[in-house]
Motif scaffolding. Structure first.
Motif, PDB file in Angstrom:
ATOM      1  N   PHE A 450    -102.086   2.408 111.657  1.00 34.29           N
ATOM      2  CA  PHE A 450    -101.704   1.177 110.961  1.00 34.29           C
ATOM      3  C   PHE A 450    -101.917   1.313 109.446  1.00 34.29           C
ATOM      4  O   PHE A 450    -101.128   0.802 108.653  1.00 34.29           O
ATOM      5  CB  PHE A 450    -102.523   0.008 111.516  1.00 34.29           C
ATOM      6  CG  PHE A 450    -102.020  -1.346 111.114  1.00 34.29           C
ATOM      7  CD1 PHE A 450    -100.873  -1.870 111.684  1.00 34.29           C
ATOM      8  CD2 PHE A 450    -102.704  -2.119 110.167  1.00 34.29           C
ATOM      9  CE1 PHE A 450    -100.410  -3.143 111.326  1.00 34.29           C
ATOM     10  CE2 PHE A 450    -102.255  -3.388 109.808  1.00 34.29           C
ATOM     11  CZ  PHE A 450    -101.099  -3.895 110.383  1.00 34.29           C
ATOM     12  N   ALA A 451    -102.986   2.020 109.076  1.00 33.50           N
ATOM     13  CA  ALA A 451    -103.262   2.223 107.643  1.00 33.50           C
ATOM     14  C   ALA A 451    -102.067   2.916 106.990  1.00 33.50           C
ATOM     15  O   ALA A 451    -101.634   2.554 105.894  1.00 33.50           O
ATOM     16  CB  ALA A 451    -104.524   3.066 107.472  1.00 33.50           C
ATOM     17  N   GLU A 452    -101.521   3.874 107.707  1.00 34.87           N
ATOM     18  CA  GLU A 452    -100.382   4.634 107.191  1.00 34.87           C
ATOM     19  C   GLU A 452     -99.126   3.748 107.117  1.00 34.87           C
ATOM     20  O   GLU A 452     -98.375   3.779 106.146  1.00 34.87           O
ATOM     21  CB  GLU A 452    -100.179   5.837 108.131  1.00 34.87           C
ATOM     22  CG  GLU A 452     -99.432   7.018 107.603  1.00 34.87           C
ATOM     23  CD  GLU A 452     -99.818   7.459 106.178  1.00 34.87           C
ATOM     24  OE1 GLU A 452     -98.910   7.965 105.525  1.00 34.87           O
ATOM     25  OE2 GLU A 452    -100.979   7.276 105.726  1.00 34.87           O
ATOM     26  N   VAL A 453     -98.930   2.930 108.145  1.00 36.86           N
ATOM     27  CA  VAL A 453     -97.774   2.017 108.169  1.00 36.86           C
ATOM     28  C   VAL A 453     -97.862   1.072 106.963  1.00 36.86           C
ATOM     29  O   VAL A 453     -96.880   0.846 106.251  1.00 36.86           O
ATOM     30  CB  VAL A 453     -97.733   1.196 109.483  1.00 36.86           C
ATOM     31  CG1 VAL A 453     -96.642   0.133 109.436  1.00 36.86           C
ATOM     32  CG2 VAL A 453     -97.526   2.119 110.682  1.00 36.86           C
ATOM     33  N   SER A 454     -99.042   0.529 106.743  1.00 36.05           N
ATOM     34  CA  SER A 454     -99.217  -0.399 105.640  1.00 36.05           C
ATOM     35  C   SER A 454     -99.000   0.328 104.300  1.00 36.05           C
ATOM     36  O   SER A 454     -98.329  -0.191 103.404  1.00 36.05           O
ATOM     37  CB  SER A 454    -100.615  -1.004 105.723  1.00 36.05           C
ATOM     38  OG  SER A 454    -100.928  -1.642 104.529  1.00 36.05           O
ATOM     39  N   ARG A 455     -99.534   1.528 104.180  1.00 39.86           N
ATOM     40  CA  ARG A 455     -99.393   2.285 102.920  1.00 39.86           C
ATOM     41  C   ARG A 455     -97.921   2.552 102.601  1.00 39.86           C
ATOM     42  O   ARG A 455     -97.465   2.392 101.481  1.00 39.86           O
ATOM     43  CB  ARG A 455    -100.169   3.611 103.038  1.00 39.86           C
ATOM     44  CG  ARG A 455    -100.443   4.295 101.715  1.00 39.86           C
ATOM     45  CD  ARG A 455    -101.089   5.658 101.886  1.00 39.86           C
ATOM     46  NE  ARG A 455    -100.289   6.604 102.668  1.00 39.86           N
ATOM     47  CZ  ARG A 455     -99.206   7.236 102.225  1.00 39.86           C
ATOM     48  NH1 ARG A 455     -98.782   7.056 100.996  1.00 39.86           N
ATOM     49  NH2 ARG A 455     -98.532   8.057 103.014  1.00 39.86           N
ATOM     50  N   GLN A 456     -97.174   2.915 103.656  1.00 38.76           N
ATOM     51  CA  GLN A 456     -95.749   3.241 103.444  1.00 38.76           C
ATOM     52  C   GLN A 456     -94.844   2.010 103.542  1.00 38.76           C
ATOM     53  O   GLN A 456     -93.665   2.102 103.354  1.00 38.76           O
ATOM     54  CB  GLN A 456     -95.282   4.227 104.501  1.00 38.76           C
ATOM     55  CG  GLN A 456     -96.065   5.503 104.595  1.00 38.76           C
ATOM     56  CD  GLN A 456     -95.461   6.437 105.639  1.00 38.76           C
ATOM     57  OE1 GLN A 456     -94.979   7.494 105.313  1.00 38.76           O
ATOM     58  NE2 GLN A 456     -95.451   6.021 106.909  1.00 38.76           N
ATOM     59  N   ASN A 457     -95.459   0.883 103.935  1.00 37.69           N
ATOM     60  CA  ASN A 457     -94.685  -0.339 104.195  1.00 37.69           C
ATOM     61  C   ASN A 457     -93.598  -0.093 105.245  1.00 37.69           C
ATOM     62  O   ASN A 457     -92.465  -0.580 105.117  1.00 37.69           O
ATOM     63  CB  ASN A 457     -94.092  -0.872 102.886  1.00 37.69           C
ATOM     64  CG  ASN A 457     -93.776  -2.351 102.963  1.00 37.69           C
ATOM     65  OD1 ASN A 457     -94.413  -3.096 103.716  1.00 37.69           O
ATOM     66  ND2 ASN A 457     -92.744  -2.792 102.266  1.00 37.69           N
ATOM     67  N   GLY A 458     -93.939   0.696 106.240  1.00 39.91           N
ATOM     68  CA  GLY A 458     -92.990   0.982 107.305  1.00 39.91           C
ATOM     69  C   GLY A 458     -93.377   2.257 108.029  1.00 39.91           C
ATOM     70  O   GLY A 458     -94.466   2.786 107.824  1.00 39.91           O
ATOM     71  N   PHE A 459     -92.480   2.722 108.878  1.00 38.66           N
ATOM     72  CA  PHE A 459     -92.792   3.954 109.615  1.00 38.66           C
ATOM     73  C   PHE A 459     -91.501   4.647 110.057  1.00 38.66           C
ATOM     74  O   PHE A 459     -90.423   4.066 110.032  1.00 38.66           O
ATOM     75  CB  PHE A 459     -93.680   3.657 110.837  1.00 38.66           C
ATOM     76  CG  PHE A 459     -93.054   2.721 111.848  1.00 38.66           C
ATOM     77  CD1 PHE A 459     -92.381   3.202 112.966  1.00 38.66           C
ATOM     78  CD2 PHE A 459     -93.127   1.334 111.671  1.00 38.66           C
ATOM     79  CE1 PHE A 459     -91.803   2.337 113.895  1.00 38.66           C
ATOM     80  CE2 PHE A 459     -92.553   0.453 112.592  1.00 38.66           C
ATOM     81  CZ  PHE A 459     -91.886   0.959 113.711  1.00 38.66           C
ATOM     82  N   ASN A 460     -91.667   5.889 110.447  1.00 36.41           N
ATOM     83  CA  ASN A 460     -90.559   6.675 110.995  1.00 36.41           C
ATOM     84  C   ASN A 460     -90.759   6.815 112.479  1.00 36.41           C
ATOM     85  O   ASN A 460     -91.875   6.906 112.943  1.00 36.41           O
ATOM     86  CB  ASN A 460     -90.607   8.083 110.403  1.00 36.41           C
ATOM     87  CG  ASN A 460     -89.687   8.196 109.216  1.00 36.41           C
ATOM     88  OD1 ASN A 460     -88.584   7.649 109.220  1.00 36.41           O
ATOM     89  ND2 ASN A 460     -90.155   8.911 108.202  1.00 36.41           N
ATOM     90  N   ASP A 461     -89.670   6.877 113.211  1.00 45.23           N
ATOM     91  CA  ASP A 461     -89.849   7.150 114.645  1.00 45.23           C
ATOM     92  C   ASP A 461     -88.667   7.939 115.177  1.00 45.23           C
ATOM     93  O   ASP A 461     -87.540   7.642 114.806  1.00 45.23           O
ATOM     94  CB  ASP A 461     -89.977   5.827 115.411  1.00 45.23           C
ATOM     95  CG  ASP A 461     -90.611   6.057 116.758  1.00 45.23           C
ATOM     96  OD1 ASP A 461     -91.583   6.823 116.824  1.00 45.23           O
ATOM     97  OD2 ASP A 461     -90.140   5.470 117.744  1.00 45.23           O
TER      98      ASP A 461
END
Ligand code: BG6
Length: 461
Positions: A450-461
């Motif tokens: 989640f920390a990474e999602v918040s940092r990037q303001n999104g995610f890859n999948d």
């Protein structure tokens, strides 16, 4: 780098929790609420006999917890104020220790760049007010409005997002229909009065806030889409009535300022309209919310009744529908709740099409899992199932945003494992696990993700 799921700038990433579930009750001169009382008289009704006295000790550990929030990318956090802590007994003197505590928590959040979202009522009626009937009694509505004013005055200079209630239908269902909250009554007439008074209390608090303060005020509702078994008119009718009872009974007055006509007709037909007062209609109409928190865990699937209800049995919403167990549904077997990620999208599209696209956010979504220690590896809980759960919901939320839905954020239930009412610590929901013997907090794998999602303001999948 472009991500597959990039969220709008300034998206609110965080989590939600409530006072009674985290703070610990037996400290800081808090008054009793219905949970303290119910646990005292019927401890056997709580999982493994664990009550609300210590919970996760947020009262003493908030600094560490807020620093953990910061570490995993929270830019916002929803907490609630315990009415019985701020004003023991519910009416009268303010508790100075509570003022210091909530000031400290709010200041600490802000110092860590985490915006506090503050909810005024999360299932936790002060005991003395329940003893005079709780929300059945209109005088309690006025006591609530006085309490709300005290909170706005004390904390409103720094708190700019307020919520009048969290899931106001739950005390109605739990306390007055299905026996999972105190006062454990089964009485639809009272249930409807309680629901009505809650909405009157909410509108009155909105009125006071709009007149004197300068942030946004909303409500948090658990919206549970009612999916019919089939397109057969009998199934459609069952799901429509369910929607009236369990979603629109709060959503319509909160956002549109009026109750659905067909809900009023149905209650009238069965002699179950609540008592109202002159001026209520205008109060509701003129004091709608600015911001809607949406809690979404599971869909509701319904079908027409297999058997007609016994007309001599007491009136219940369940007279009009049966629950439907859809073959092949995906389940969270621990909590016994269906997982249906698209529900989040359907809710948002409904808000866009039928509720003026009101500003909203996901104020709770999450996965409770029993015996999570099974997933311990090198000292950390590897909760890949939770990551998949969040991802699945975020994808549909993202799609709703692409289609113009006015969604501003996503908060997980919850930040750290906490006390879940009758289920106590059975199902764990947190980004952080809590060792109940030592109160030690440890980040789960989902926290790092989640920390990474918040940092990037999104995610890859
Ligand atoms: C929401 C509530 O209904 O769901 C929380 O706002 C609650 O207070 C959460 O804890 C999870 O549900 P439960 O029953 O598993 O605790």
């Amino acid at each position: 780098m472009t991500l597959n799921y990039q969220f709008p700038k300034g998206f609110w990433w965080g989590s939600a929790a409530s006072a009674t579930q985290t703070e610990g009750s037996n400290q800081g001169d808090k008054g009793k609420n219905i949970w303290d009382h119910w646990f005292e008289i019927e401890p056997n009704r709580f999982f493994e006999g664990v009550g609300p006295d210590l919970t996760s000790d947020f009262y003493n550990r908030y600094k560490e917890d807020i620093s953990n929030m910061k570490a995993i990318g929270h830019n916002s956090f929803r907490m609630s104020i315990s009415w019985a802590r701020l004003i023991p007994g519910g009416i009268g003197e303010v508790n100075p220790k509570a003022v210091t505590f909530y000031n400290n928590v709010i200041d600490e959040l802000i110092a860590n760049d985490i915006e506090p979202f503050v909810n005024l009522f999360h299932f936790d009626m002060p005991l003395e007010l329940q003893e005079v009937g709780g929300w059945e009694n209109r005088a309690v509505v006025n006591a609530y409005v006085d309490y709300a004013k005290v909170a706005f005055d004390l904390f409103g200079d720094r708190v700019k997002k307020w919520f009048t209630f969290n899931e106001p239908i739950v005390p109605v269902e739990g306390g007055y229909l299905y026996d999972f909250h105190y006062p454990n009554l089964v009485d639809a007439k009272k249930a409807i009065q309680v629901a009505y008074h809650t909405m009157i209390a909410s509108a009155k608090a909105v009125k006071v806030y709009h007149a004197q303060y300068d942030g946004k005020i909303g409500i948090v509702l658990n919206l549970t889409p009612s999916y019919p078994r089939s397109q057969n008119p009998a199934d459609l009718k069952a799901s429509h009535i369910c929607d009236l009872f369990f979603n629109r009974s709060f959503l319509d007055p909160a956002v549109k300022g009026e109750y659905p006509e067909d809900l009023i007709e149905l209650l009238e037909e069965h002699g179950h309209l609540p008592k109202t007062e002159a001026g209520d209609q205008a109060l509701l109409k003129e004091n709608t919310i600015d911001l809607l928190g949406v809690n979404y865990y599971q869909p509701r699937r319904v079908k027409a009744k297999e058997n007609l209800p016994n007309p001599y049995s007491p009136f219940m919403p369940d007279w009009f529908f049966d629950n439907y167990e859809m073959p092949g549904r995906k389940m969270n077997p621990y909590r016994g709740w269906e997982i249906y990620e698209k529900g989040i999208y359907d809710i948002m599209i409904n808000l866009k099409e039928n509720y003026g696209n009101i500003e909203s956010f996901i104020s709770e979504n999450g996965m409770g899992v029993q015996n999570e220690e099974r997933f311990l590896k090198n000292g950390r809980i590897e909760d890949d199932y939770r990551i998949d759960f969040i991802k699945g919901h975020l994808k549909w939320l993202h799609k709703s945003i692409e289609q113009g839905c006015n969604v501003k954020g996503y908060h997980l239930w919850t930040f750290m494992d906490n006390w879940s009412w009758m289920n106590a610590y059975k199902n764990r929901y947190g980004f952080f696990s809590v060792n109940l013997k030592t109160q030690e907090r440890t980040a789960k794998k989902s926290a790092q993700w989640f920390a990474e999602v918040s940092r990037q303001n999104g995610f890859n999948d």
